[in-house]
Enzyme design. Structure first.
Site, PDB file in Angstrom:
ATOM      1  N   HIS A  94    -126.013 -21.108  33.502  1.00 31.68           N
ATOM      2  CA  HIS A  94    -125.018 -22.271  33.007  1.00 31.68           C
ATOM      3  C   HIS A  94    -124.571 -21.564  31.548  1.00 31.68           C
ATOM      4  O   HIS A  94    -124.198 -22.594  30.623  1.00 31.68           O
ATOM      5  CB  HIS A  94    -125.676 -23.531  32.666  1.00 31.68           C
ATOM      6  CG  HIS A  94    -126.481 -24.202  33.823  1.00 31.68           C
ATOM      7  ND1 HIS A  94    -125.809 -24.870  34.520  1.00 31.68           N
ATOM      8  CD2 HIS A  94    -127.936 -23.913  34.240  1.00 31.68           C
ATOM      9  CE1 HIS A  94    -126.865 -25.213  35.421  1.00 31.68           C
ATOM     10  NE2 HIS A  94    -127.902 -24.571  35.266  1.00 31.68           N
TER      11      HIS A  94
ATOM     12  N   SER B 110    -104.227  -3.705  19.374  1.00 32.92           N
ATOM     13  CA  SER B 110    -103.165  -4.650  19.458  1.00 32.92           C
ATOM     14  C   SER B 110    -102.265  -4.080  18.723  1.00 32.92           C
ATOM     15  O   SER B 110    -102.320  -3.666  17.394  1.00 32.92           O
ATOM     16  CB  SER B 110    -103.804  -6.155  19.053  1.00 32.92           C
ATOM     17  OG  SER B 110    -102.692  -6.821  18.636  1.00 32.92           O
TER      18      SER B 110
ATOM     19  N   LYS C 202    -108.057  -5.212  16.113  1.00 32.60           N
ATOM     20  CA  LYS C 202    -108.578  -5.481  17.634  1.00 32.60           C
ATOM     21  C   LYS C 202    -108.899  -4.197  18.326  1.00 32.60           C
ATOM     22  O   LYS C 202    -108.189  -3.284  18.125  1.00 32.60           O
ATOM     23  CB  LYS C 202    -107.200  -6.160  18.395  1.00 32.60           C
ATOM     24  CG  LYS C 202    -107.035  -7.481  17.855  1.00 32.60           C
ATOM     25  CD  LYS C 202    -108.064  -8.551  18.415  1.00 32.60           C
ATOM     26  CE  LYS C 202    -107.115  -9.093  19.774  1.00 32.60           C
ATOM     27  NZ  LYS C 202    -107.868  -9.906  20.376  1.00 32.60           N
TER      28      LYS C 202
ATOM     29  N   GLU D 170    -110.531  -6.198  31.817  1.00 36.88           N
ATOM     30  CA  GLU D 170    -109.550  -7.309  32.267  1.00 36.88           C
ATOM     31  C   GLU D 170    -108.544  -6.859  33.386  1.00 36.88           C
ATOM     32  O   GLU D 170    -108.411  -7.747  34.120  1.00 36.88           O
ATOM     33  CB  GLU D 170    -108.608  -7.611  30.930  1.00 36.88           C
ATOM     34  CG  GLU D 170    -109.483  -8.368  29.999  1.00 36.88           C
ATOM     35  CD  GLU D 170    -108.493  -8.224  28.645  1.00 36.88           C
ATOM     36  OE1 GLU D 170    -108.733  -9.432  27.895  1.00 36.88           O
ATOM     37  OE2 GLU D 170    -107.849  -7.298  28.266  1.00 36.88           O
TER      38      GLU D 170
END
Ligand code: ARG
Length: 456
Positions: A152, A273, A279, A286
């Site tokens: 969970h 970024s 970043k 992804e």
């Protein structure tokens, strides 16, 4: 190819639109291999003389030796089957037209797709083995380290880092075994089925199968010319592989956040970024996660094409090619990226350990301690639950409680309880095949290495 019974030419727009050469050109090596085997079978059946056969085989070799054609250079060619015939005739004249005796494009495309799928499976299996090896190498690198496991998305119990990584290896091994399984059903020869009812002549199909490396011969010509189950099965196997890669990428991305801090993104597989200077983004992960969409989509596209098709060949089947090629390309391009990432990635084992020893990950082990003292599990569970609540109030872990405090929940708590809470004892308690006890994980690592060598 078939204009004899027609009075009018095709509508030029329709004529262009119905062509498949732009994408089936990649089946050229398969079309040539199948044509060689077919030519030999025709010679045996008396269609080709020995010199004719020799010239056909030589011409097929000449076509194979040329650079792969660019479909746009052949605007008059409908598909790869016609391309080979046209090239053949341009090399050896009308004898080339004999090659189509007893044969139909319906079975040719089915044969080519089976050969293509078979070689794709072999390439993908090799790439899966490389990825699984990268996982095992990483697991060996971190074989003594620990981390929290989650259910969970909440901290559950401590596990070895190697145990976690080997969980992904299990999925990859299953994906490989699905493909190996599917390969047997792919590896069936359709040639010799004609357009639907058979070739109309006696032919040595066994010899064709042998030459092309097919394990068996299709048992029904109507089925053989229209079946794409093999492709569907293959795409479903790629779907579960893509799904596993996607889940893994998601977990790695999550573990790379500052909040977890377990995974240090390797710079060669990350991007910055253009807006936020601080970043480092997990773009490789992804994209691996995102690729699952199109691969799962390929299986859906194919089954939607197949649904509702009466026997036998229908031109709809031409639509079964592009999803097959697209999913294969996508998987073959993604696997080495995942392997490169996995080889390059570093883990912050300090942070992982810190997370594994805080937050009551030993509470289940604490309940097992009471069970060993004869307390029924449900009652042990509740006693430890009360101990956790007290520890939360006191802002400490279970080993920060005093024996007297524990005894108010259950008299069976004794001095030895504190030893049972130690990380080492918790891990060692899972001493079963498949468990995270260090000895078991060492065995599982060796076993995984062996099983990876068996892929193919
Ligand atoms: N390009 C066709 C396909 O991919 C080849 C088979 C054509 N057969 C036919 N009867 N039109 O399905």
């Amino acid at each position: 190819m078939w204009s004899g019974r027609f009075r009018e030419p095709l509508d030029p727009e329709f004529e262009q639109w119905q062509r498949s050469f732009a994408f089936d050109v990649r089946l050229l090596p398969d079309e040539l291999a199948a044509s060689r085997a077919w030519a030999r079978a025709l010679a045996k059946a008396g269609i080709f003389t020995t010199p004719e056969l020799a010239s056909v085989l030589q011409a097929l070799d000449t076509i194979a030796a040329k650079a792969a054609p660019d479909a746009t250079d052949f605007p008059g060619v409908e598909d790869v089957h016609q391309f080979v015939e046209q090239e053949l005739v341009s090399l050896i004249g009308d004898t080339g037209y004999k090659l189509h005796a007893g044969r139909s494009r319906n079975e040719q495309i089915s044969t080519d797709l089976r050969l293509y799928t078979r070689r794709s499976i072999d390439a993908i299996l090799a790439a899966i083995a490389a990825l699984a090896s990268a996982f095992v190498a990483k697991a060996e690198q971190y074989k003594d380290d620990v981390m929290p496991s989650y259910t969970h998305l909440q901290r559950a119990e401590p596990v070895l880092v190697a145990h976690w990584l080997l969980a992904w290896v299990e999925m990859l091994l299953r994906d490989a075994s699905r493909l190996t399984d599917c390969r047997r059903r792919v590896n069936v020869l359709p040639l010799g089925s004609g357009a639907i009812a058979g070739p109309g002549m006696e032919l040595d199909r066994a010899a064709i199968a042998k030459e092309l490396g097919f394990e068996s011969i299709s048992a029904n010509s109507m089925d053989a010319t229209s079946d794409r189950d093999f492709e569907l099965e293959y795409l479903h196997a790629l779907g579960s592989l893509a799904l596993h890669l996607s889940r893994w990428a998601e977990e790695m991305a999550l573990f790379s956040t500052v909040e977890y801090g377990f995974v240090q993104l390797p710079e060669p597989y990350s991007t910055g970024s253009s807006a936020m200077p601080q970043k480092k983004n997990p773009d490789a992960l992804e994209l691996l996660r995102g690729k699952a969409g199109r691969i799962l989509g390929a299986a859906t596209a194919l089954q939607t094409v197949l649904k509702g098709l009466p026997l036998a060949y229908n031109k709809d089947l031409q639509e079964a090619q592009e999803p097959l090629f697209a999913a294969t390309d996508s998987v073959l391009a993604a696997l080495p990226i995942a392997t490169g990432f996995m080889t390059a990635v570093a883990l912050d084992t300090e942070r992982m350990k810190k997370a594994a020893i805080a937050g009551f990950l030993n509470a289940t082990a604490a309940a097992r301690y009471l069970v060993k003292k004869g307390v029924p599990f449900r009652i042990a569970h509740s006693a430890v639950g009360q101990a956790v609540r007290l520890a939360l109030e006191k802002k400490c872990e279970l080993d920060g409680l005093k024996l007297e405090e524990l005894k108010q929940f259950r008299a069976e708590f004794g001095r030895d309880f504190f030893a049972s809470l130690k990380l080492e004892s918790v891990l060692a308690s899972h001493n079963v095949p498949g468990g995270t006890a260090p000895g078991r994980v060492r065995g599982a690592l060796a076993e995984a290495r062996r099983r990876i060598t068996e892929i193919s």
